[in-house]
Design a protein around this motif. Structure first.
Motif, PDB file in Angstrom:
ATOM      1  N   HIS A   1       0.839  -1.192   0.000  1.00 20.78           N
ATOM      2  CA  HIS A   1       0.000   0.000   0.000  1.00 20.78           C
ATOM      3  C   HIS A   1       0.883   1.254   0.000  1.00 20.78           C
ATOM      4  O   HIS A   1       2.089   1.174   0.206  1.00 20.78           O
ATOM      5  N   GLN A   2       0.261   2.362  -0.263  1.00 18.87           N
ATOM      6  CA  GLN A   2       0.977   3.630  -0.320  1.00 18.87           C
ATOM      7  C   GLN A   2       1.469   4.016   1.076  1.00 18.87           C
ATOM      8  O   GLN A   2       0.674   4.207   1.990  1.00 18.87           O
ATOM      9  N   PRO A   3       2.770   4.139   1.280  1.00 16.87           N
ATOM     10  CA  PRO A   3       3.295   4.452   2.618  1.00 16.87           C
ATOM     11  C   PRO A   3       3.147   5.932   2.955  1.00 16.87           C
ATOM     12  O   PRO A   3       3.045   6.780   2.062  1.00 16.87           O
ATOM     13  N   ILE A   4       3.132   6.220   4.273  1.00 19.73           N
ATOM     14  CA  ILE A   4       3.090   7.614   4.715  1.00 19.73           C
ATOM     15  C   ILE A   4       4.416   8.290   4.388  1.00 19.73           C
ATOM     16  O   ILE A   4       4.464   9.438   3.965  1.00 19.73           O
ATOM     17  N   ILE A   5       5.514   7.540   4.586  1.00 17.41           N
ATOM     18  CA  ILE A   5       6.856   8.026   4.246  1.00 17.41           C
ATOM     19  C   ILE A   5       7.461   7.061   3.240  1.00 17.41           C
ATOM     20  O   ILE A   5       7.385   5.843   3.407  1.00 17.41           O
ATOM     21  N   GLU A   6       8.053   7.590   2.181  1.00 17.33           N
ATOM     22  CA  GLU A   6       8.649   6.729   1.163  1.00 17.33           C
ATOM     23  C   GLU A   6       9.747   5.870   1.780  1.00 17.33           C
ATOM     24  O   GLU A   6      10.477   6.304   2.664  1.00 17.33           O
ATOM     25  N   ARG A   7       9.855   4.612   1.310  1.00 22.56           N
ATOM     26  CA  ARG A   7      10.808   3.664   1.875  1.00 22.56           C
ATOM     27  C   ARG A   7      12.233   4.201   1.844  1.00 22.56           C
ATOM     28  O   ARG A   7      13.003   4.045   2.802  1.00 22.56           O
ATOM     29  N   GLU A   8      12.619   4.831   0.737  1.00 22.18           N
ATOM     30  CA  GLU A   8      13.986   5.342   0.606  1.00 22.18           C
ATOM     31  C   GLU A   8      14.293   6.386   1.686  1.00 22.18           C
ATOM     32  O   GLU A   8      15.369   6.379   2.305  1.00 22.18           O
ATOM     33  N   LYS A   9      13.309   7.276   1.934  1.00 22.92           N
ATOM     34  CA  LYS A   9      13.501   8.307   2.953  1.00 22.92           C
ATOM     35  C   LYS A   9      13.565   7.685   4.344  1.00 22.92           C
ATOM     36  O   LYS A   9      14.370   8.082   5.186  1.00 22.92           O
ATOM     37  N   PHE A  10      12.691   6.695   4.578  1.00 21.48           N
ATOM     38  CA  PHE A  10      12.669   6.027   5.881  1.00 21.48           C
ATOM     39  C   PHE A  10      14.019   5.371   6.167  1.00 21.48           C
ATOM     40  O   PHE A  10      14.580   5.503   7.256  1.00 21.48           O
ATOM     41  N   GLU A  11      14.549   4.638   5.180  1.00 19.55           N
ATOM     42  CA  GLU A  11      15.822   3.954   5.370  1.00 19.55           C
ATOM     43  C   GLU A  11      16.958   4.945   5.555  1.00 19.55           C
ATOM     44  O   GLU A  11      17.899   4.702   6.328  1.00 19.55           O
ATOM     45  N   LEU A  12      16.884   6.083   4.869  1.00 19.56           N
ATOM     46  CA  LEU A  12      17.906   7.109   5.017  1.00 19.56           C
ATOM     47  C   LEU A  12      17.905   7.679   6.436  1.00 19.56           C
ATOM     48  O   LEU A  12      18.960   7.881   7.049  1.00 19.56           O
ATOM     49  N   VAL A  13      16.687   7.924   6.971  1.00 21.69           N
ATOM     50  CA  VAL A  13      16.568   8.443   8.335  1.00 21.69           C
ATOM     51  C   VAL A  13      17.141   7.439   9.339  1.00 21.69           C
ATOM     52  O   VAL A  13      17.835   7.812  10.287  1.00 21.69           O
ATOM     53  N   GLN A  14      16.866   6.145   9.129  1.00 21.59           N
ATOM     54  CA  GLN A  14      17.399   5.122  10.033  1.00 21.59           C
ATOM     55  C   GLN A  14      18.918   5.103  10.016  1.00 21.59           C
ATOM     56  O   GLN A  14      19.575   4.936  11.059  1.00 21.59           O
ATOM     57  N   GLU A  15      19.502   5.288   8.827  1.00 22.61           N
ATOM     58  CA  GLU A  15      20.964   5.326   8.707  1.00 22.61           C
ATOM     59  C   GLU A  15      21.538   6.535   9.442  1.00 22.61           C
ATOM     60  O   GLU A  15      22.565   6.443  10.131  1.00 22.61           O
ATOM     61  N   LEU A  16      20.860   7.685   9.326  1.00 24.96           N
ATOM     62  CA  LEU A  16      21.320   8.892  10.008  1.00 24.96           C
ATOM     63  C   LEU A  16      21.250   8.725  11.523  1.00 24.96           C
ATOM     64  O   LEU A  16      22.170   9.138  12.246  1.00 24.96           O
ATOM     65  N   LEU A  17      20.148   8.129  12.010  1.00 25.60           N
ATOM     66  CA  LEU A  17      20.000   7.897  13.445  1.00 25.60           C
ATOM     67  C   LEU A  17      21.084   6.961  13.962  1.00 25.60           C
ATOM     68  O   LEU A  17      21.662   7.184  15.037  1.00 25.60           O
ATOM     69  N   ALA A  18      21.359   5.911  13.180  1.00 27.40           N
ATOM     70  CA  ALA A  18      22.392   4.956  13.587  1.00 27.40           C
ATOM     71  C   ALA A  18      23.761   5.616  13.611  1.00 27.40           C
ATOM     72  O   ALA A  18      24.572   5.375  14.515  1.00 27.40           O
ATOM     73  N   GLU A  19      24.011   6.476  12.630  1.00 29.30           N
ATOM     74  CA  GLU A  19      25.307   7.165  12.563  1.00 29.30           C
ATOM     75  C   GLU A  19      25.486   8.112  13.747  1.00 29.30           C
ATOM     76  O   GLU A  19      26.556   8.186  14.349  1.00 29.30           O
ATOM     77  N   ARG A  20      24.424   8.829  14.107  1.00 25.17           N
ATOM     78  CA  ARG A  20      24.491   9.730  15.262  1.00 25.17           C
ATOM     79  C   ARG A  20      24.715   8.944  16.549  1.00 25.17           C
ATOM     80  O   ARG A  20      25.451   9.382  17.428  1.00 25.17           O
ATOM     81  N   ALA A  21      24.056   7.777  16.660  1.00 20.16           N
ATOM     82  CA  ALA A  21      24.226   6.952  17.852  1.00 20.16           C
ATOM     83  C   ALA A  21      25.664   6.480  17.980  1.00 20.16           C
ATOM     84  O   ALA A  21      26.253   6.508  19.068  1.00 20.16           O
ATOM     85  N   ARG A  22      26.252   6.055  16.840  1.00 18.07           N
ATOM     86  CA  ARG A  22      27.647   5.623  16.868  1.00 18.07           C
ATOM     87  C   ARG A  22      28.575   6.764  17.249  1.00 18.07           C
ATOM     88  O   ARG A  22      29.575   6.583  17.947  1.00 18.07           O
ATOM     89  N   GLY A  23      28.212   7.981  16.794  1.00 15.39           N
ATOM     90  CA  GLY A  23      29.019   9.153  17.124  1.00 15.39           C
ATOM     91  C   GLY A  23      29.017   9.459  18.610  1.00 15.39           C
ATOM     92  O   GLY A  23      29.964  10.049  19.151  1.00 15.39           O
ATOM     93  N   LYS A  24      27.952   9.056  19.291  1.00 12.77           N
ATOM     94  CA  LYS A  24      27.857   9.280  20.746  1.00 12.77           C
ATOM     95  C   LYS A  24      28.372   8.075  21.543  1.00 12.77           C
ATOM     96  O   LYS A  24      28.256   8.028  22.760  1.00 12.77           O
ATOM     97  N   GLY A  25      28.916   7.091  20.810  1.00 11.05           N
ATOM     98  CA  GLY A  25      29.504   5.952  21.499  1.00 11.05           C
ATOM     99  C   GLY A  25      28.533   4.834  21.784  1.00 11.05           C
ATOM    100  O   GLY A  25      28.849   3.903  22.520  1.00 11.05           O
TER     101      GLY A  25
END
Length: 263
Positions: free
Chosen positions: A8-32
């Motif tokens: 079905h049509q997502p609220i947020i496009e899959r590509e954007k969602f996966e990009l946000v998850q990568e950014l969150l993971a990168e920030r978490a790694r930056g904080k140790g």
């Protein structure tokens, strides 16, 4: 159940969602932070959901006094007392350090006095073998069998029309009521027996656990605490009851004083 990707049509496009998850993971790694550290965060406060107030029954909450070092100190306080409901409960907070050291004492007490668990196991077995009430279960089964035979006779008389059917119905209803009460009592006893059997098993597991340990515990260990302790009941300001996984309770006292309490 079935999972259909992109159904079905997502609220947020899959590509954007996966990009946000990568950014969150990168920030978490930056904080140790790393996924491997998740367990440490989950067990930061091992007493959470474990401590119960012996006065009012509410749980204890974690508190920190004087956040800056070297005066920082962790406490656990009754929820009612923290919420300033002193009229409901006046149980004062307890130092985290005190609980940890009391656990070390409990652990070493069980290690050095292994007969405590052995005696508890023997007591549980005696209770289990006695079936909670001696020959009570056998008596109940015999009475149920007798009532079932009476019911069979009543049904035969009813079918043959030997006596007043109204009276037979009344007698049958009374008999059914007695049967229901006896069966409920029997189920209650059986549940108690099964509960005792589980506690015997848990006690034997604890005995085996301590048999594999040679040296006393020197400092608090979260994993060991989770292994053997089910609940902490703050009976008094200077008295905590350690309820083990097998139901055994050990009452530990300490003396309140400035700095570290005397354990």
């Amino acid at each position: 159940m079935y999972y259909i990707k992109d159904n079905h049509q997502p609220i947020i496009e899959r590509e954007k969602f996966e990009l946000v998850q990568e950014l969150l993971a990168e920030r978490a790694r930056g904080k140790g932070y790393s996924p491997e550290m998740a367990w440490k965060y989950q067990t930061r406060y091992p007493f959470r959901h474990k401590i119960v107030c012996g006065n009012c029954g509410r749980g204890f909450r974690h508190q920190i006094h004087n956040c800056s070092q070297p005066f920082r100190q962790e406490f656990w306080g009754c929820a009612n007392y923290i919420e300033r409901r002193v009229s409901t409960c006046d149980m004062r907070p307890i130092k985290n350090n005190t609980i940890e050291r009391l656990f070390v004492r409990v652990f070493n007490k069980l290690l050095m006095n292994r007969h405590l668990l052995a005696n508890f196991s023997t007591t549980l077995r005696m209770v289990s073998h006695a079936k909670i009430g001696g020959d009570k279960l056998d008596d109940i089964n015999a009475e149920i069998d007798s009532l079932l035979k009476q019911e069979h006779v009543l049904l035969q008389l009813y079918e043959k029309g030997v006596t007043d059917k109204t009276l037979l119905r009344i007698e049958h209803e009374e008999l059914i009521g007695k049967l229901g009460g006896l069966r409920a009592e029997r189920n209650s006893i059986i549940q108690q027996i099964e509960g005792q059997d589980e506690r015997v098993k848990q006690t034997d597991e604890l005995i085996s656990f301590f048999e594999g340990i040679d040296n006393p515990l020197e400092s608090f260990d979260t994993e060991l605490f989770e292994t053997i302790v089910d609940k902490l009941v703050v009976k008094e300001r200077e008295c905590i009851v350690f309820r083990l996984k097998n139901g055994m309770e050990l009452e530990e006292r300490y003396k309140l004083q400035r700095g570290d309490d005397k354990v």
